[in-house]
Scaffold this active site. Sequence first.
Site, PDB file in Angstrom:
ATOM      1  N   HIS A 164      -3.256  -8.730   3.923  1.00  0.00           N
ATOM      2  CA  HIS A 164      -2.202  -7.705   4.182  1.00  0.00           C
ATOM      3  C   HIS A 164      -2.263  -6.819   3.282  1.00  0.00           C
ATOM      4  O   HIS A 164      -2.604  -6.773   2.138  1.00  0.00           O
ATOM      5  CB  HIS A 164      -0.989  -8.560   4.105  1.00  0.00           C
ATOM      6  CG  HIS A 164       0.049  -7.857   4.766  1.00  0.00           C
ATOM      7  ND1 HIS A 164       0.902  -6.736   4.122  1.00  0.00           N
ATOM      8  CD2 HIS A 164       0.926  -8.097   6.073  1.00  0.00           C
ATOM      9  CE1 HIS A 164       1.725  -6.469   5.020  1.00  0.00           C
ATOM     10  NE2 HIS A 164       1.590  -7.130   6.116  1.00  0.00           N
ATOM     11  N   GLU A 193       0.132  -4.925   2.111  1.00  0.00           N
ATOM     12  CA  GLU A 193       1.225  -4.754   0.944  1.00  0.00           C
ATOM     13  C   GLU A 193       0.405  -5.810  -0.154  1.00  0.00           C
ATOM     14  O   GLU A 193       0.578  -5.338  -1.496  1.00  0.00           O
ATOM     15  CB  GLU A 193       2.648  -5.486   1.391  1.00  0.00           C
ATOM     16  CG  GLU A 193       3.454  -5.512   0.141  1.00  0.00           C
ATOM     17  CD  GLU A 193       4.796  -6.395   0.667  1.00  0.00           C
ATOM     18  OE1 GLU A 193       4.989  -6.102   1.845  1.00  0.00           O
ATOM     19  OE2 GLU A 193       5.146  -7.013  -0.152  1.00  0.00           O
ATOM     20  N   SER A 236       4.029  -8.803   9.677  1.00  0.00           N
ATOM     21  CA  SER A 236       4.221 -10.033   9.153  1.00  0.00           C
ATOM     22  C   SER A 236       5.882 -10.263   9.429  1.00  0.00           C
ATOM     23  O   SER A 236       5.900 -11.595   9.923  1.00  0.00           O
ATOM     24  CB  SER A 236       3.966  -9.829   7.916  1.00  0.00           C
ATOM     25  OG  SER A 236       4.410 -10.998   6.977  1.00  0.00           O
TER      26      SER A 236
END
Length: 505
Positions: free
Chosen positions: A322, A324, A420
């Site tokens: 992901h 982030e 997400s």
Amino acid sequence: MTERTERPGLLVLAPLAVEARAVRRALPHIRVERTGMGPKRAARAAEAAKGTPAGAVAVAGVCGALDPTLRPGDVVVASEVRGPDRTVAIPGAGLLVAALRRLGIDARLGPMVSVPHLVSRQERAELAATGALAVDMESAWLAPAAGDRPFAVLRVVVDTPDRELKQVLATATGGVTGLRALRTAAPALASWAEAAGSRTVLLASPRSFCAGVERAIEIVERALDRYGPPVYVRKQIVHNVHVVRDLERRGAIFVDALDEVPEEALVVFSAHGVSPQVRHEARERSLKVIDATCPLVTKVHTEAKRFARAGYTIVLVGHEGHEEVEGTTGEAPEAIRLIERADQIDDLDLDGGPVAYLTQTTLAVDEVTDVVEALRDKFPHLTGPGSDDICYATSNRQDAVKVLARESDLMLVIGSGNSSNSKRLVEVSAREGCPAWLVDDETEIDPAWLVGARTVTVTAGASAPEVLVDRVVAALRGLGPVEVQEREVIDENVQFTLPIELRRR
Ligand code: SF4
């Protein structure tokens, strides 16, 4: 969840004998009426069909393509029918598209024009210029047959702008492709009709955009206004396909890596944040940077740096790959160990020093609580962030879903597959015992999910625009009367300021 009386069955109106035969072969237990070709016969048939007991009415047959990308055998679902006197909107059409997709058919959704005669090449070009996908000679006159019942139009292309009807009919196989495709597609009408009925729709609140997403989108919009296109954006500005497409139309160019951005050009970093290495690369290439990283992601980066400086090993709870997580890990790559689940704790490579934990901002609150408890069992002196890393928007939307899942037969979560926080909403609902589905928009709602679902909660992930909620509700209204209840579970009122260089328009 109240019991309601439903009207039975589907009535299919097929203008030509060959069309009616094709549909009957596919749907032997469905009532199929041959209505005759052209407006006069269609209008008479519609009048007669008004009294026919049926829970839903559909028109099925062939059509002429207006859009030059359509080919013979392509399936067209009408989003509206444009007749000489009026236009009939068909809000539930997206659900028929979804039912067709389930059969492996990629249907086109768009306006259908009905005209009282065969169209000439010139007329076809003029109608195409209005944005209509296809043309027929009956749907507008058959539409009144539905009355207040759910209505759909499914047509299969037989002739195209470069191969007109006269040429199609002149060949031995003329129209065969279209009729075969009609037979294959017809079962989708039955699936669509089975979902017809009245419903209660609960709108979960809060839902849709969070403050970080609103800020990120506004940053790109203002950058486009101020500096003009193109504005490059590293990665999707937020994880939503509709938002990205909309900004692309306005002149944003989304890239996966900075080496796709020309030297000295303007680039926006997405809401998910970037690692120091990406910032360094941007400086090396003399790019002008505007940072749309959400302030709550920046907070996690700051914590990572603080813990790393203090000599902690940081267990980051998040999803590998992901954006982030990649950005946060880049702040202290030597110190961070990534896990997703509690059963990965025993495999952690730690050196016996102090341990801290951080989390991705968009995880499921309950799951993270379990992982942190397991970490604390293993490391009694575990240190955590000053305040929860899971952001307010993620936890508020999950709390709302948790409450409404208990009252609902079905949960529809609007969001993209790479979002997400949207995916976590689906999981939270399922854990509460309410089946849930993630959909990008109404064309991904399989009517089979709606069969027997009388109370449906609609929510949207933090990156999904509210307009998609309106579209989903409209699609559900296309299946029958809908009572909408706005259900505010938590009051949410958070705003973030824009970067200083974009504050004044
Ligand atoms: S979901 Fe939370 S962390 Fe992500 S952009 Fe929105 S407010 Fe920021």
